[in-house]
Design an enzyme around this catalytic site. Structure first.
Site, PDB file in Angstrom:
ATOM      1  N   GLU A 122      -6.163  11.657  -3.833  1.00 25.39           N
ATOM      2  CA  GLU A 122      -5.572  12.932  -3.423  1.00 25.39           C
ATOM      3  C   GLU A 122      -6.300  14.096  -4.089  1.00 25.39           C
ATOM      4  O   GLU A 122      -6.473  15.163  -3.501  1.00 25.39           O
ATOM      5  CB  GLU A 122      -4.082  12.945  -3.762  1.00 25.39           C
ATOM      6  CG  GLU A 122      -3.249  11.936  -2.949  1.00 25.39           C
ATOM      7  CD  GLU A 122      -3.396  10.493  -3.396  1.00 25.39           C
ATOM      8  OE1 GLU A 122      -3.967  10.237  -4.477  1.00 25.39           O
ATOM      9  OE2 GLU A 122      -2.948   9.587  -2.662  1.00 25.39           O
TER      10      GLU A 122
ATOM     11  N   HIS B 202       8.773   7.114  -2.654  1.00 23.74           N
ATOM     12  CA  HIS B 202       8.596   7.507  -1.251  1.00 23.74           C
ATOM     13  C   HIS B 202       9.742   8.424  -0.835  1.00 23.74           C
ATOM     14  O   HIS B 202      10.125   8.444   0.329  1.00 23.74           O
ATOM     15  CB  HIS B 202       8.577   6.295  -0.316  1.00 23.74           C
ATOM     16  CG  HIS B 202       7.496   5.313  -0.609  1.00 23.74           C
ATOM     17  ND1 HIS B 202       7.641   4.282  -1.491  1.00 23.74           N
ATOM     18  CD2 HIS B 202       6.225   5.222  -0.141  1.00 23.74           C
ATOM     19  CE1 HIS B 202       6.518   3.581  -1.552  1.00 23.74           C
ATOM     20  NE2 HIS B 202       5.647   4.129  -0.750  1.00 23.74           N
TER      21      HIS B 202
HETATM   22  C1  LIG Z   1      -1.285   7.799  -5.303  1.00 24.50           C
HETATM   23  C2  LIG Z   1      -0.984   7.064  -4.042  1.00 24.50           C
HETATM   24  N1  LIG Z   1      -1.562   7.454  -2.888  1.00 24.50           N
HETATM   25  C3  LIG Z   1      -1.265   6.831  -1.727  1.00 24.50           C
HETATM   26  C4  LIG Z   1      -0.382   5.788  -1.691  1.00 24.50           C
HETATM   27  C5  LIG Z   1      -0.030   5.118  -0.366  1.00 24.50           C
HETATM   28  N2  LIG Z   1      -0.605   3.770  -0.274  1.00 24.50           N
HETATM   29  C6  LIG Z   1       0.104   2.688  -0.641  1.00 24.50           C
HETATM   30  S1  LIG Z   1      -0.786   1.267  -0.549  1.00 24.50           S
HETATM   31  C7  LIG Z   1      -2.149   2.094   0.004  1.00 24.50           C
HETATM   32  C8  LIG Z   1      -3.419   1.330   0.272  1.00 24.50           C
HETATM   33  C9  LIG Z   1      -3.977   0.681  -0.941  1.00 24.50           C
HETATM   34  O1  LIG Z   1      -5.079  -0.102  -0.605  1.00 24.50           O
HETATM   35  P1  LIG Z   1      -5.807  -1.048  -1.668  1.00 24.50           P
HETATM   36  O2  LIG Z   1      -6.004  -0.318  -2.942  1.00 24.50           O
HETATM   37  O3  LIG Z   1      -7.021  -1.589  -1.028  1.00 24.50           O
HETATM   38  O4  LIG Z   1      -4.773  -2.196  -1.994  1.00 24.50           O
HETATM   39  P2  LIG Z   1      -4.204  -3.312  -1.008  1.00 24.50           P
HETATM   40  O5  LIG Z   1      -2.995  -2.728  -0.328  1.00 24.50           O
HETATM   41  O6  LIG Z   1      -5.277  -3.677  -0.055  1.00 24.50           O
HETATM   42  O7  LIG Z   1      -3.814  -4.458  -1.881  1.00 24.50           O
HETATM   43  C10 LIG Z   1      -1.886   3.462   0.120  1.00 24.50           C
HETATM   44  C11 LIG Z   1      -2.843   4.458   0.601  1.00 24.50           C
HETATM   45  C12 LIG Z   1       0.200   5.420  -2.924  1.00 24.50           C
HETATM   46  N3  LIG Z   1       1.063   4.415  -3.003  1.00 24.50           N
HETATM   47  N4  LIG Z   1      -0.120   6.068  -4.068  1.00 24.50           N
END
Ligand SMILES: Cc1ncc(C[n+]2csc(CCOP(=O)(O)OP(=O)(O)O)c2C)c(N)n1
Ligand SMILES: Cc1ncc(C[n+]2csc(CCOP(=O)(O)OP(=O)(O)O)c2C)c(N)n1
Ligand SMILES: [Mg+2]
Ligand SMILES: [Mg+2]
Lengths: 417, 338, 338, 417
Positions: B60, B129
């Protein structure tokens, strides 16, 4: 059970502290001319040795040697020499002005003038610069009037920033010099964003930004590199490794573990490590990276290896944390002296011309200072207090209109602070 | 006129501005090909191409940092922060940079960006959330903060935000995306269909930032609210029988001081409602300001009905959410001092 | 008893706690060998060694992130953020992590850390060395926020903060480091020497977080303030001739509601003073809360005297700073409605 | 003037989208056993090839080959196999429970079970784990009762987190499993801080943390690596590259530019890239990094190369952004099937025992589910509302006491929401 060694915390510590003799013996300085110069579109995978070497062009005798020796017209070199000298003279005089109470604060760039000046000259005037507080040389190399800079330092009635900013935090749109922030590192991803915008619009202008070795630890360093790599942004990301971040030596930022240029590897962009006190090397590396960016091959991280010869700022006294004469022992020498030596060696310059030039820049500073002082110095002249409410937003919303009215009414009543 | 839910209205606002101005670009996590986890940017990449609508790394701070640079270049970035709870990593770029750039450069540079971010609870989203962090941003000079409560306003305000030359934080109460939720979580879900403010023009229109909307005129007490709480307050007014004037602030900063002051001076009573935690929330500013401007007209203490000063608890969210019963009780308490 | 200035008192608090508890560690930018840009940690590394007092990379987010991990391990980290203006890069770790850890783990983990940070202006520091961001933190549930106004309190509060099992943001008004500045910037500087509250015990003592101090008893109006403004308000009380009761809150969250309410109920008037920007500042919460609790006792509107809603302007800082003349004017205005 | 090519923005895009055939043809998978296994105290400068290779132990026939083949007692391998199977059965059942409204949300780890399970088993029970939401296998491998996990998922009266947390955001102090945050990446520097604390105290326990490929872009990734490198913190920093971050493929996080393991290079710490679906390789790499950390040689970054076979979460439908059958084509196969094949190849396992084991774990899930459901599922049983004010602080300050009183009074009045 395995034998359990107690764990230990490693805390990096510079080799020498006040009282120790200044000495850079452990430091390996590769010879000038040692590195090849690959084409600027070479894939990153073939460039992974560069972060561990050092691009150096000027040898001890002042000759430009090796593949990186750039082809710079003599007038440009002389312009660079003069801009560095003017920067140094300006710094010296402004530090004195601070001691005299004409401004509250000052930051010198002594010893690292080649970084800003050579890079400004290697870039195009339309390229956008996102500097830290130690690249005043960019403005000077872009021929920005130093009297205007002084008015900012003095926060006087002619200060284009209306007395709002700490001295040295210039903004000069006319020469594509972005607004300097007091918050370290924030300009790095902003430069990437500007470069992305330029690419989105099919423009041809690129961006460049500068941060210090210490600032590489901030989040914005990582953000800048990530976005620059992913979108192949046309941007030069420069780390000025001047060995110190206020009182912390570069080991506290990770400089003992790897070079700062090596950070580029993990993002898949080229990392160049450059002798930052070698005007020609800085110019050449910048040119290479600019060419790469302009031809849509993306960003380059450049580590400019130099030394902060002066105090961090007028609020700082480095003799409390490093040997007093360390600057004098810096193995890469002084950028002005080295370029001068080179120009003399090539026959384009002489001791006499140099002396005359130094007098000229001193005089230029004096004349500008008189002009700025005529307008006023800190406290003796200042923008109208009501102006502080301007530019918080493009237009003044009602709550700020009310606050301004209150301020002005209180002023009338003599109820200032 | 079409009937749109909030998501469609927000999507339409971006579509309309992108169509009119090449400099509008849209980016954020998952907003490109996929069209956003709430589908707010659905279809935009297909229509405007990958260089104007794209996915970003999950950073972000990087999204805001690059958006500021793009804004300084001359673009109008519209970025999505996937949940308001995740805006904090961008805090420094927002507060120290976007909010300060115009002032510190004395007007030489500015960052005309819009940050869209879904906020608020009531969706079993748990503490990360569900947050409503508007009160953190209204304290930061240089930022504008907006929160719509219905599709019509959402579109008009978002167009105004995108076209505004100052940075705007645009919070979208996610509980309202699909219907005008009034806090009665145990009743059947309502959709926007049939709601007057879900009739949304397809084209361009703006709602000026800084203008409140009196959604229910009344004489006995002024209710200041925004976002989801507008619907809760309307329900509370009906259920309590108190003749409340319900004002949807829409824009929190700048805020419509004139409308607020005129109303409270007339009713002599004021109840402030928000979902965010109480202490130091935006309601505190509203209360302080109303008290300063309307003190001699007040016939009862200004009340605040808000989320509790705890993280938003997943399974206890209906104990946390300031619903119509709590608002109605406050309205009645306020009237008791007649 | 020794005479100490604020820096010495703060240094002594760390020294005393480090001596008593091996788990106290101190780190931050420039705090190790050099002892901090304001010298607050001078001598500590020499005394306690490099693994308990050390320099860090310039990454406020990393400082807080690692501090939380250390806190979870069982240490008591005391970290310095060099200026309060630079706390924003650590915002996510503070708000989403330090503040939430105990609650979200239902008491299994917590982060007993203290964040020291110099705040406030009046030193020609410009907009990035002058901010007072306390109002952002008092809105965050799970954080405690403290701001001392004198050496005695600084030491006692800092010891209490370090020994507290919750995360505490400890703001140090840097304008007070060397003397009890009352806003008369044109008069000779005062030093702490001779000030009663500069007599500081060498050893261990605590001042409970959440207890205000009535620094000037009075009957006509209650003045709520903290930090540098305490001295400004004392000067204003003298200069205005208004018999003000000046309350130094010391701890903003938790705040001493009882002392505040008792005083305002007695005086019937209240003026709130802080250096931070006005809209949504901590003063808004104080005003809202006083109004809620003391409405029927109020004889005049509660006033706020604060910094303007602009960045702190370098050369205009004395037009920005809420000095004794502005406070005195508010006191007098408040009394006019007698 | 140079010729000015218009700049272009590069926006990474996965090779295949819905409608395209699933296919990983461009992907190079190095053969198992190809990489040497240096001593765990080898200087980083000698390890720079590892981020570009891939540590693989199990070959296509299920044999453990090469220098990285670890020496794992058969019972540990069987325990790992069972823990992975239990994790998968648990995931499947909990996803169903979510569809049935017993919980609001669920996240599966299907296809990447080897990461959490092998790493948990390779570490010591006293080592501290700082997971993301996709390492439920850590708890299962540490024998934490799944009924306790279910109570958290159901936010029922026995939920140790008192209904406060989103399902899957476990905290279990008893088995040194840290509190999971909904904010991505924050645990990474926290793990480093915990490890630093362990080193400060001369303890012997180390820390480990996990983030996803997408999360590497967050500031906390950079903070963690910087602090870990500078202080040589005894910590394992794991990046689970499961190719996707919700709808964004790993190229959006920089995976097209370099491997995630290569990020380590710039910080001067080793980066290992590991076949994340190869239980033995994951175990071996973890053991190597743990040994390095325990002997005061500092941190290692491990990229676990795997594939998110399921949806991101129960709120997600991956068929909207990737070919529906991509998982089936993942060239590194399935971690359970591969370990099973290996165990059968070595004679330690059989189809029959495997089938019995699967039945057993299914039954274990069923029994636990019945027990958890007896306590309650979302909404049917929940903690007392007044408890929400607890643990905001260690003690309840006056304003929260007042708020709790108000809530309880309103409850009595029937004035809930
Ligand atoms: C600071 C923050 N930004 C955005 C999110 C929303 N979000 C939750 S999971 C996710 C994707 C994460 O992907 P990755 O790091 O590849 O982990 P995976 O889900 O594949 O295990 C996002 C964007 C969040 N939880 N926290
Ligand atoms: C976010 C932030 N943190 C801390 C500071 C305080 N600070 C100002 S300059 C400085 C040192 C920077 O060192 P470096 O990046 O090496 O740049 P140099 O001063 O050597 O040019 C620090 C810590 C700041 N300005 N902003
Ligand atoms: Mg430096
Ligand atoms: Mg992923």
């Amino acid at each position: 059970m395995r034998s359990a060694t107690p764990l230990r915390l490693h805390v990096p510590e510079p080799k020498h502290r006040p009282g120790d003799p200044a000495d850079f013996e452990g430091m390996t300085i590769p010879p000038a001319g040692a590195l090849p110069r690959p084409d600027s579109d070479t894939p990153e995978s073939e460039l992974r040795a560069f972060p561990y070497g050092m691009i150096r062009v000027l040898d001890d005798s002042g000759s430009a040697v090796g593949a990186w020796a750039p082809d710079i017209p003599t007038p440009v070199l002389i312009k660079g020499l003069r801009a560095m000298a003017l920067t140094r003279a300006f710094d010296d005089r402004m530090q004195r002005a601070q001691r005299q109470g004409k401004t509250s604060f000052y930051i010198k760039s002594t010893g690292e003038e080649a970084v800003a000046v050579a890079q400004a000259l290697a870039l195009d005037p339309g390229d956008m610069l996102f500097p830290s507080y130690r690249q005043q040389g960019l403005l000077i190399a872009r021929d920005w009037p130093i009297v205007d800079m002084m008015c900012q330092l003095f926060s006087n009635a002619a200060d284009r920033l209306k007395g709002r900013q700490l001295p040295v935090m210039y903004s000069v749109r006319e020469v594509n010099f972005f607004s300097i922030s007091g918050n370290l590192g924030t300009q790095f991803p902003q430069a990437v964003g500007w470069a992305m915008a330029s690419a989105i619009k099919g423009d041809t202008r690129i961006a460049a930004s500068w941060i210090g070795d210490g600032t590489t630890a901030e989040a914005d360093f990582h953000h800048a590199l990530t976005f620059a790599a992913v979108y192949r942004a046309p941007v030069l990301l420069n780390v000025v490794n001047n060995q110190w971040a206020i009182s912390s030596f570069q080991g506290i930022a990770g400089g003992e573990c790897a070079t700062f240029a090596a950070r580029a590897i993990g993002y898949g962009i080229p990392g160049l490590r450059v002798d930052g006190n070698d005007f020609l090397a800085v110019y050449a590396a910048t040119q290479w990276a600019a060419e790469r960016a302009r031809s849509n091959h993306g960003a380059t991280l450049i580590e400019l290896y130099t030394y902060r010869a002066a105090a961090h700022s007028t609020s700082d006294d480095p003799s409390a944390y490093r040997p007093g004469d360390e600057a004098a022992h810096w193995p890469l020498g002084d950028p002005i002296a080295r370029l001068k030596q080179h120009l003399i060696a090539t026959g384009a310059w002489s001791e006499e011309r140099h002396k005359a030039m130094l007098e000229q820049v001193d005089n230029e500073v004096k004349v500008a200072l008189r002009a700025a002082e005529r307008i006023g110095t800190l406290g003796s002249s200042k923008p109208d207090p009501g102006t502080m409410f301007d530019d918080v937003f493009k237009e003044l919303p009602i709550h700020l209109r009310r606050q301004r009215e209150q301020l002005l009414a209180e002023k009338l009543d003599g109820k200032g602070a | 006129m079409a009937t749109m839910n909030m998501i469609q209205a927000i999507n339409s606002a971006m579509d309309v501005t992108m169509q009119r101005d090449d400099n509008v670009v849209v980016f954020g996590e998952d907003v490109g090909y996929f069209g956003g986890v709430f589908r707010a940017t659905a279809g935009l990449q297909k229509k405007y191409g990958r260089t104007r609508v794209f996915d970003t790394p999950i950073a972000e701070g990087g999204i805001l940092g690059t958006a500021i640079g793009m804004g300084a270049y001359g673009l109008r970035p519209v970025v999505e922060v996937q949940f308001a709870d995740y805006i904090y990593p961008a805090f420094d770029q927002l507060v120290s940079e976007a909010a300060r750039l115009r002032h510190r450069s004395a007007g030489q540079y500015w960052a005309p960006l819009t940050v869209r971010s879904p906020c608020g609870g009531g969706i079993f989203g748990g503490q990360t959330h569900s947050q409503s962090p508007e009160g953190i941003f209204t304290h930061v000079c240089g930022l504008k903060t907006v929160m719509p409560s219905n599709p019509y306003d959402a579109k008009g305000l978002l167009i105004a935000a995108i076209e505004d030359d100052d940075p705007v934080i645009f919070f979208e109460p996610k509980r309202l995306y699909n219907g005008p939720f009034d806090g009665h979580h145990d009743r059947p879900l309502k959709s926007w269909a049939g709601h007057a403010l879900a009739e949304v023009p397809e084209g361009h229109y703006r709602i000026e930032l800084g203008k409140a909307s009196i959604v229910r005129p009344g004489n006995e007490v002024t209710v200041l609210c925004y976002g989801t709480m507008v619907h809760v307050c309307l329900a509370a007014a009906e259920e309590s029988g108190v003749d409340a004037e319900v004002i949807d602030l829409r824009s929190l900063l700048p805020v419509d001081l004139e409308t607020i002051e005129a109303s409270v001076k007339r009713t002599g009573r004021c109840v402030i409602v928000h979902e965010a935690t109480r202490t130091g929330g935006y309601g505190a500013e509203l209360s302080a300001m109303v008290q300063e401007q309307c003190f001699w007209h007040l016939e009862a203490p200004i009340e605040r009905v808000t989320g509790w000063d705890t993280p938003y608890p997943h399974a206890l969210e209906w104990d946390y959410f300031p619903g119509p019963a709590r608002v109605a009780a406050a309205l009645k308490r306020t009237m008791e001092t007649a």
